[in-house]
Design a protein around this motif. Structure first.
Motif, PDB file in Angstrom:
ATOM      1  N   SER A 105       0.841  -1.210   0.000  1.00  0.00           N
ATOM      2  CA  SER A 105       0.000   0.000   0.000  1.00  0.00           C
ATOM      3  C   SER A 105       0.873   1.257   0.000  1.00  0.00           C
ATOM      4  O   SER A 105       0.554   2.250  -0.661  1.00  0.00           O
ATOM      5  CB  SER A 105      -0.966   0.018   1.189  1.00  0.00           C
ATOM      6  OG  SER A 105      -0.258   0.087   2.410  1.00  0.00           O
ATOM      7  N   VAL A 108       2.221   1.629  -3.633  1.00  0.00           N
ATOM      8  CA  VAL A 108       1.190   2.047  -4.601  1.00  0.00           C
ATOM      9  C   VAL A 108       0.713   3.472  -4.280  1.00  0.00           C
ATOM     10  O   VAL A 108       0.472   4.270  -5.187  1.00  0.00           O
ATOM     11  CB  VAL A 108       0.005   1.047  -4.613  1.00  0.00           C
ATOM     12  CG1 VAL A 108      -1.092   1.521  -5.556  1.00  0.00           C
ATOM     13  CG2 VAL A 108       0.479  -0.343  -5.015  1.00  0.00           C
ATOM     14  N   ARG A 109       0.617   3.791  -2.976  1.00  0.00           N
ATOM     15  CA  ARG A 109       0.200   5.139  -2.587  1.00  0.00           C
ATOM     16  C   ARG A 109       1.195   6.181  -3.148  1.00  0.00           C
ATOM     17  O   ARG A 109       0.815   7.234  -3.637  1.00  0.00           O
ATOM     18  CB  ARG A 109       0.158   5.234  -1.041  1.00  0.00           C
ATOM     19  CG  ARG A 109      -0.550   6.461  -0.490  1.00  0.00           C
ATOM     20  CD  ARG A 109       0.389   7.585  -0.221  1.00  0.00           C
ATOM     21  NE  ARG A 109      -0.331   8.811   0.148  1.00  0.00           N
ATOM     22  CZ  ARG A 109      -0.808   9.665  -0.740  1.00  0.00           C
ATOM     23  NH1 ARG A 109      -0.726   9.420  -2.024  1.00  0.00           N
ATOM     24  NH2 ARG A 109      -1.403  10.779  -0.330  1.00  0.00           N
ATOM     25  N   GLY A 112       1.857   5.227  -7.444  1.00  0.00           N
ATOM     26  CA  GLY A 112       0.562   5.404  -8.103  1.00  0.00           C
ATOM     27  C   GLY A 112       0.074   6.840  -7.999  1.00  0.00           C
ATOM     28  O   GLY A 112      -0.672   7.331  -8.851  1.00  0.00           O
ATOM     29  N   ILE A 129       4.645   0.459 -11.514  1.00  0.00           N
ATOM     30  CA  ILE A 129       3.218   0.592 -11.827  1.00  0.00           C
ATOM     31  C   ILE A 129       2.961   1.975 -12.431  1.00  0.00           C
ATOM     32  O   ILE A 129       3.737   2.902 -12.177  1.00  0.00           O
ATOM     33  CB  ILE A 129       2.338   0.424 -10.561  1.00  0.00           C
ATOM     34  CG1 ILE A 129       2.814   1.368  -9.447  1.00  0.00           C
ATOM     35  CG2 ILE A 129       2.319  -1.020 -10.067  1.00  0.00           C
ATOM     36  CD1 ILE A 129       1.828   1.496  -8.306  1.00  0.00           C
ATOM     37  N   GLU A 131       0.737   5.607 -13.016  1.00  0.00           N
ATOM     38  CA  GLU A 131       0.026   6.482 -12.070  1.00  0.00           C
ATOM     39  C   GLU A 131      -1.438   6.083 -12.007  1.00  0.00           C
ATOM     40  O   GLU A 131      -2.051   5.782 -13.045  1.00  0.00           O
ATOM     41  CB  GLU A 131       0.158   7.938 -12.506  1.00  0.00           C
ATOM     42  CG  GLU A 131       1.535   8.477 -12.210  1.00  0.00           C
ATOM     43  CD  GLU A 131       1.637   9.977 -12.409  1.00  0.00           C
ATOM     44  OE1 GLU A 131       0.617  10.673 -12.277  1.00  0.00           O
ATOM     45  OE2 GLU A 131       2.759  10.438 -12.699  1.00  0.00           O
ATOM     46  N   MET A 132      -1.995   6.022 -10.797  1.00  0.00           N
ATOM     47  CA  MET A 132      -3.403   5.669 -10.596  1.00  0.00           C
ATOM     48  C   MET A 132      -3.878   6.407  -9.344  1.00  0.00           C
ATOM     49  O   MET A 132      -3.931   5.828  -8.254  1.00  0.00           O
ATOM     50  CB  MET A 132      -3.561   4.147 -10.455  1.00  0.00           C
ATOM     51  CG  MET A 132      -2.457   3.461  -9.670  1.00  0.00           C
ATOM     52  SD  MET A 132      -2.770   1.706  -9.428  1.00  0.00           S
ATOM     53  CE  MET A 132      -1.729   0.969 -10.641  1.00  0.00           C
ATOM     54  N   THR A 135      -6.723   4.933  -6.914  1.00  0.00           N
ATOM     55  CA  THR A 135      -6.237   3.776  -6.153  1.00  0.00           C
ATOM     56  C   THR A 135      -5.229   4.234  -5.108  1.00  0.00           C
ATOM     57  O   THR A 135      -5.219   3.748  -3.966  1.00  0.00           O
ATOM     58  CB  THR A 135      -5.574   2.763  -7.110  1.00  0.00           C
ATOM     59  OG1 THR A 135      -6.467   2.519  -8.181  1.00  0.00           O
ATOM     60  CG2 THR A 135      -5.249   1.466  -6.415  1.00  0.00           C
ATOM     61  N   ALA A 136      -4.367   5.184  -5.483  1.00  0.00           N
ATOM     62  CA  ALA A 136      -3.345   5.678  -4.555  1.00  0.00           C
ATOM     63  C   ALA A 136      -4.005   6.264  -3.304  1.00  0.00           C
ATOM     64  O   ALA A 136      -3.561   6.017  -2.181  1.00  0.00           O
ATOM     65  CB  ALA A 136      -2.481   6.723  -5.253  1.00  0.00           C
TER      66      ALA A 136
END
Ligand code: HEM
Ligand code: HEM
Length: 191
Positions: A105, A108-109, A112, A129, A131-132, A135-136
């Motif tokens: 997490s 991804v935080r 992302g 990954i 950029e999102m 979700t981040a």
């Protein structure tokens, strides 16, 4: 008659238990400080440290889980009642789960969300990954919840380990003692 050595964790598992524990005990206060008003002055340095150390942890947690699947754990001490074996197994599973939740997490935080991890940039490791942002943002919530849960479960874990070592003196601590500095069982091992 010389008693046989009770079974112990692999050298890899013993090294990783203490290395990961030391790193988590740094990550928690740094994470809290860098997101608090009082430490804004050092915010950048703390974030760089947290994200860098966290990325190393992400790799170490992966190595720990793979090595655990390959090398297996020693069987639970034979004097433990079935309920204690079950609870120990469940709490260890929970610790692995939370280590994965925290590191994934966090990664991804950060990545992302479009933020850099300076250590990985220096090492030339590209983002794994895309950029999102949505979700981040969700990962930030998971990161926070998992941190509370990890503090609770590590508290239970350390209490159980200290109880074994200081009250029961049943040799369970020596199963996980680091490979250096005298790791021979001081307890009977009971099996
Ligand atoms: C963030 C801190 C920690 C984490 C995440 C952690 C995680 C774990 C995990 C996942 C296991 C299970 C190993 C397996 O069966 O695969 C384990 C075992 C063990 N840990 Fe930790 N640990 C931490 C800190 C500590 C500390 C501070 C101590 C001692 C005071 C300790 C003592 C032990 C012992 C003795 C075992 C073996 C238990 C047994 O033989 O059943 N750990 N730890
Ligand atoms: C076991 C490993 C980790 C622990 C114990 C940990 C602990 C914490 C704690 C206690 C916080 C403050 C609570 C919060 O606001 O979420 C935090 C925040 C944060 N952590 Fe971690 N962390 C870990 C891994 C990581 C990793 C691997 C990364 C990134 C590579 C990371 C990046 C962040 C970021 C960006 C924040 C700020 C979150 C926000 O304000 O939205 N963490 N961490």
């Amino acid at each position: 008659m010389i008693e046989p050595e009770p079974p112990r964790y692999s050298v890899v598992a013993r090294l990783l238990n203490w290395t990961i524990a030391a790193m988590v005990f740094v990550m928690l206060p740094v994470g809290i400080a860098m997101t608090s008003e009082g430490f804004q002055e050092y915010g950048d340095e703390l974030f760089i440290l947290h994200k860098g150390l966290g990325s190393v942890l992400l790799a170490l947690v992966a190595v720990r889980i793979v090595s655990r699947l390959v090398l297996r754990a020693p069987p639970a001490p034979s004097h433990w009642p079935p309920i204690q074996r079950r609870l120990a197994g469940l709490s260890h599973f929970g610790l692995y789960l939370l280590l994965v939740a925290m590191t994934v997490s966090g990664y991804v935080r950060t990545v992302g969300g479009g933020f850099p991890i300076e250590l990985l940039d220096t090492l030339g490791i590209p983002p794994l990954i895309p950029e999102m942002p949505e979700t981040a943002d969700r990962m930030a919530v998971i990161h926070k919840f998992s941190a509370y849960a990890l503090v609770g479960l590590v508290g239970v874990h350390v209490s159980a380990a200290m109880h074994s070592a200081l009250v029961e003196k049943d040799g369970v601590m020596s199963r996980m003692w680091p490979p250096f500095g005298g790791g021979r069982s001081r307890g009977s091992g009971h099996g």
